[in-house]
Design a protein around this motif. Structure first.
Motif, PDB file in Angstrom:
ATOM      1  N   UNK A  13      31.711   0.243  18.608  1.00  0.00           N
ATOM      2  CA  UNK A  13      32.168  -0.592  17.498  1.00  0.00           C
ATOM      3  C   UNK A  13      33.618  -1.005  17.715  1.00  0.00           C
ATOM      4  N   UNK A  14      34.475  -0.081  18.152  1.00  0.00           N
ATOM      5  CA  UNK A  14      35.870  -0.431  18.406  1.00  0.00           C
ATOM      6  C   UNK A  14      35.990  -1.444  19.541  1.00  0.00           C
ATOM      7  N   UNK A  18      37.533  -5.102  18.870  1.00  0.00           N
ATOM      8  CA  UNK A  18      38.695  -5.555  19.641  1.00  0.00           C
ATOM      9  C   UNK A  18      38.466  -6.971  20.162  1.00  0.00           C
ATOM     10  N   UNK A  19      37.276  -7.222  20.685  1.00  0.00           N
ATOM     11  CA  UNK A  19      36.972  -8.539  21.253  1.00  0.00           C
ATOM     12  C   UNK A  19      36.890  -9.617  20.172  1.00  0.00           C
ATOM     13  N   UNK A  94      32.189   0.892   9.865  1.00  0.00           N
ATOM     14  CA  UNK A  94      33.299   1.785  10.184  1.00  0.00           C
ATOM     15  C   UNK A  94      34.111   2.173   8.944  1.00  0.00           C
ATOM     16  N   UNK A  95      33.879   1.503   7.814  1.00  0.00           N
ATOM     17  CA  UNK A  95      34.663   1.718   6.607  1.00  0.00           C
ATOM     18  C   UNK A  95      34.832   3.166   6.184  1.00  0.00           C
ATOM     19  N   UNK A 137      43.953  -2.146  16.524  1.00  0.00           N
ATOM     20  CA  UNK A 137      42.624  -1.532  16.644  1.00  0.00           C
ATOM     21  C   UNK A 137      42.683  -0.333  17.578  1.00  0.00           C
ATOM     22  N   UNK A 138      43.372  -0.467  18.706  1.00  0.00           N
ATOM     23  CA  UNK A 138      43.504   0.644  19.648  1.00  0.00           C
ATOM     24  C   UNK A 138      44.171   1.851  19.001  1.00  0.00           C
TER      25      UNK A 138
END
Length: 165
Positions: A13-14, A18-19, A94-95, A137-138
């Protein structure tokens, strides 16, 4: 009901966020309107005020609400509605994990990245805006990984129950 995600699910998901979010931010830097910039700046200032606050759970939850408004203000400014709907779906998955992050007392609000995002859209710098979103995000992903490794910060919560390992 909280979706139980494995570490592999979270990582995927991350990677997708990111993309897609990075691309939406780049488009926003090219397409944003002055009223949209004004709204983003208001969210940013509100988050800054919370950054210096007592760091109560209520403050951290309010920060999450503002963070969502800030990010979706940028993504909405991309005027790429299909991408925004995909991002909303990812954030829905992801919430609950964002809320887990909000419980962490040493939470770093990441205002440096938000400031860079805001400057990217203000100046129309698509690459800078994309990089700021990717870095944000990272940072969230790294903190979540740390929390997964250190679940004793959450009494009564086991790794298997929380993350499906």
């Amino acid at each position: 009901m909280v979706p139980v995600l494995s570490q592999a699910d979270l990582d995927e998901i991350y990677w997708i966020r990111r993309a897609i979010e990075g691309q939406a931010a780049a488009l926003a830097a090219e397409r944003i309107t002055p009223p949209e910039i004004k709204r983003l700046a208001g969210h940013f200032r509100a988050m800054e005020r919370l950054e210096g606050s007592s760091s109560s759970i209520k403050d951290r939850q309010e920060f999450l609400r503002l963070n969502r408004s800030f990010h979706f203000g940028i993504y909405g400014a991309s005027h790429a509605q299909n991408a925004v709907r995909i991002i909303e779906g990812l954030w829905t998955r992801i919430g609950p994990y964002f809320h887990l992050l909000s419980l962490h007392k040493s939470q770093n609000y990441g205002q440096e990245n938000h400031n860079r995002m805001l400057e990217g859209v203000r100046t129309g710098n698509a690459d800078a805006c994309r990089r700021a979103v990717e870095d944000d995000i990272d940072g969230g992903c790294a903190l979540l990984r740390e929390l997964i490794r250190d679940l004793e910060n959450f009494p009564g919560l086991s790794r298997a129950t929380a993350f499906g390992d």
